[in-house]
Enzyme design. Structure first.
Site, mmCIF file in Angstrom:
data_model
loop_
_atom_site.group_PDB
_atom_site.id
_atom_site.type_symbol
_atom_site.label_atom_id
_atom_site.label_comp_id
_atom_site.label_asym_id
_atom_site.label_seq_id
_atom_site.Cartn_x
_atom_site.Cartn_y
_atom_site.Cartn_z
ATOM 1 N N HIS A 1 0.826 -1.211 0.000
ATOM 2 C CA HIS A 1 0.000 0.000 0.000
ATOM 3 C C HIS A 1 0.856 1.257 0.000
ATOM 4 O O HIS A 1 2.025 1.229 0.382
ATOM 5 C CB HIS A 1 -1.021 -0.011 1.141
ATOM 6 C CG HIS A 1 -0.494 0.088 2.542
ATOM 7 N ND1 HIS A 1 -0.447 1.272 3.232
ATOM 8 C CD2 HIS A 1 -0.033 -0.850 3.402
ATOM 9 C CE1 HIS A 1 0.012 1.051 4.464
ATOM 10 N NE2 HIS A 1 0.275 -0.226 4.590
ATOM 11 N N ASP B 1 5.960 2.160 7.587
ATOM 12 C CA ASP B 1 4.692 1.577 7.149
ATOM 13 C C ASP B 1 3.868 2.642 6.461
ATOM 14 O O ASP B 1 3.249 3.465 7.130
ATOM 15 C CB ASP B 1 3.955 1.024 8.376
ATOM 16 C CG ASP B 1 2.565 0.499 8.049
ATOM 17 O OD1 ASP B 1 2.227 0.387 6.864
ATOM 18 O OD2 ASP B 1 1.819 0.200 9.000
ATOM 19 N N GLU C 1 -5.255 1.418 2.609
ATOM 20 C CA GLU C 1 -5.068 0.161 3.347
ATOM 21 C C GLU C 1 -5.352 0.355 4.828
ATOM 22 O O GLU C 1 -6.020 -0.462 5.461
ATOM 23 C CB GLU C 1 -3.635 -0.356 3.150
ATOM 24 C CG GLU C 1 -3.406 -1.769 3.684
ATOM 25 C CD GLU C 1 -2.846 -1.825 5.108
ATOM 26 O OE1 GLU C 1 -2.658 -2.933 5.615
ATOM 27 O OE2 GLU C 1 -2.602 -0.770 5.719
ATOM 28 N N GLU C 2 -4.835 1.448 5.377
ATOM 29 C CA GLU C 2 -4.926 1.645 6.833
ATOM 30 C C GLU C 2 -6.363 1.748 7.339
ATOM 31 O O GLU C 2 -6.711 1.128 8.341
ATOM 32 C CB GLU C 2 -4.103 2.873 7.257
ATOM 33 C CG GLU C 2 -2.608 2.784 6.934
ATOM 34 C CD GLU C 2 -1.852 1.739 7.748
ATOM 35 O OE1 GLU C 2 -2.493 0.937 8.455
ATOM 36 O OE2 GLU C 2 -0.616 1.719 7.674
ATOM 37 N N ASP D 1 4.379 -4.908 3.255
ATOM 38 C CA ASP D 1 3.658 -3.835 3.939
ATOM 39 C C ASP D 1 4.659 -3.137 4.840
ATOM 40 O O ASP D 1 4.708 -3.379 6.036
ATOM 41 C CB ASP D 1 2.491 -4.436 4.734
ATOM 42 C CG ASP D 1 1.619 -3.359 5.375
ATOM 43 O OD1 ASP D 1 2.121 -2.233 5.589
ATOM 44 O OD2 ASP D 1 0.456 -3.650 5.670
ATOM 45 N N HIS E 1 2.174 3.255 13.544
ATOM 46 C CA HIS E 1 0.922 3.969 13.254
ATOM 47 C C HIS E 1 0.814 5.326 13.952
ATOM 48 O O HIS E 1 -0.279 5.809 14.219
ATOM 49 C CB HIS E 1 -0.294 3.095 13.606
ATOM 50 C CG HIS E 1 -0.555 2.036 12.565
ATOM 51 N ND1 HIS E 1 -1.592 1.149 12.653
ATOM 52 C CD2 HIS E 1 0.090 1.742 11.412
ATOM 53 C CE1 HIS E 1 -1.578 0.342 11.595
ATOM 54 N NE2 HIS E 1 -0.566 0.680 10.828
#
Ligand SMILES: [Zn+2]
Length: 413
Positions: free
Chosen positions: A156, A166, A203-204, A232, A337
């Site tokens: 992604h 990420d 994606e997230e 990923d 994240h």
């Protein structure tokens, strides 16, 4: 589950005992989560279905039939918000009630209590329910003699905030593979099978781009796609290999031909050394570790895939053999994240000189080329059978163990 038990709102925080000062120095002096680090995430009910919550099973094109928001079974019915441990501390300090069980306590300097109350929280969550376009980038290199067989590769491109580890560390490896394949093409190379490179969006928030694309092209993919390879993000250390066990032998072969940038042995040999150390320490997995598997063909066992990244619609919904690959394990950190997963953090605490980015491109690029050019597709189903046999044995052992503990209880009664 919180809603089912009567909660009207949910605050989620990352405890410093898990990935903050309980585990090392916090950013900027170390890689761990600082007091203001917030771990974002999606609370969509993805086991029910991932992707656009309003278009289950069909591609979310502009003219797709959509559910009303209130009718979507995968949206939470209560507001949920992630907060930092800095913000959680005064709330947790104000809680009364019984002391939390030991396993629930973290590393904040307080007595962890379960509540309820006596403090009250005023929670306001403003959500934007607008429909917005997202953008997948899809590139196709047509095959020749086996053009109707497709090798699909994806990572992604959206990130929660800056997204250095990420997803960009994986996305740049994918771009480098695509550049290299383009260069080979200019030199006259033509793959036997068709190669599709995808950079997924959304994606997230819920595997949106990959799921909607896979749903829109489901019939073609089921007819033509022979394998999907996902990454990923990326980090520093060991090659993580998970996926369909019919590709276990294949990816072992690829890993034997990629040199680890730190140890200068193959990434496969480094993985094997790690498994042997873990087994010697008593941490081996279900007897399938280290020096070889039950059939003795010497393959290292790969992990099984659940959900959680863009392989989900390919593997779980369309039944396409899939792999998920990435380096990690040496770059401990607590920025997952959060806004702190950025270029500064990545170049100070993770793959600081990008050598594992190169290793990832070498690993996945090889895998794609070998799948695309193999005379016979390299599926080895004995690995799959062996894995399923191992699962059956584990279930049997679990049943026996439960039975004997129930017998003991029966006798006591
Ligand atoms: Zn990701």
């Amino acid at each position: 589950m919180a809603a089912e038990h009567g909660a009207i709102g949910c605050l989620i925080y990352s405890d410093p005992g898990d990935d903050g000062y309980g585990d090392g120095s916090v950013f900027p002096s170390g890689p761990m989560r600082p007091a203001q680090g917030v771990q974002r995430g999606s609370v969509e009910d993805m086991p029910t279905y991932p992707g656009d919550p309003l278009t289950p099973g069909v591609g979310a094109t502009s003219d797709a039939k959509r559910l009303a928001i209130k009718d979507s079974p995968v949206l939470t019915t209560i507001p949920v918000l992630p907060i930092s441990y800095g913000d959680a501390l005064p709330l947790l300090s104000a809680m009364g009630g019984p002391v939390a069980p030991r396993a629930w306590r973290g590393a904040l300097p307080i007595t962890y209590r379960l509540g309820a109350g006596p403090a009250r929280v005023h929670l306001v969550v403003k959500s934007n329910w607008d429909l917005k376009p997202i953008h997948d980038v899809i590139a196709k290199l047509p095959g020749t003699s086996e053009a109707d067989q497709w090798i699909v590769r994806g990572n992604h491109h959206d990130g929660w905030v800056n997204g250095a580890a990420d997803p960009i560390a994986g996305q740049v490896a994918e771009l480098e593979e695509a550049r290299a394949l383009g260069e080979l093409y200019r030199q006259g190379w033509r793959p036997k099978r068709t190669i599709i490179y995808a950079a997924w969006d959304g994606e997230e928030p819920g595997l949106l781009g990959s799921t909607e694309w896979a749903e829109e092209h489901a019939a073609e993919l089921q007819r033509h796609a022979v394998a999907y390879i996902n990454t990923d993000g990326n980090g520093r250390g060991y090659l993580g290999m998970s996926g369909s066990h019919s590709l276990e032998d294949f990816i072992n072969g690829v890993a034997k031909d990629v040199t680890d940038p730190e140890s200068h042995v193959s990434v496969w040999a480094r993985d094997r050394a790690r498994m042997e150390v873990a087994r010697a320490a008593g941490g081996g997995r279900g007897g399938r570790g280290a020096a070889g598997n039950a059939a003795g063909n010497g393959d290292l066992p790969i992990g099984a895939l659940g959900s959680g990244s863009d392989y989900t619609p390919f593997l779980q919904h369309l039944g396409i053999a899939s792999l998920n690959l990435g380096f990690g394990g040496e770059d401990q950190g607590g920025v997952y994240h959060s806004i702190y997963d950025d270029f500064y953090w990545y170049t100070h605490f993770s793959d600081t000189s990008f050598v594992y980015g190169r290793a990832l491109a070498q690993t996945v690029g090889r895998a794609v080329m070998r799948l695309a050019d193999a005379d016979v597709l390299p599926f080895v189903f004995t690995n799959l059978a062996r894995t399923a046999t191992g699962y059956a044995r584990e279930l049997q052992a679990l049943r026996d163990q439960r039975a004997s503990s129930i017998e003991a209880v029966d006798r006591a009664i």
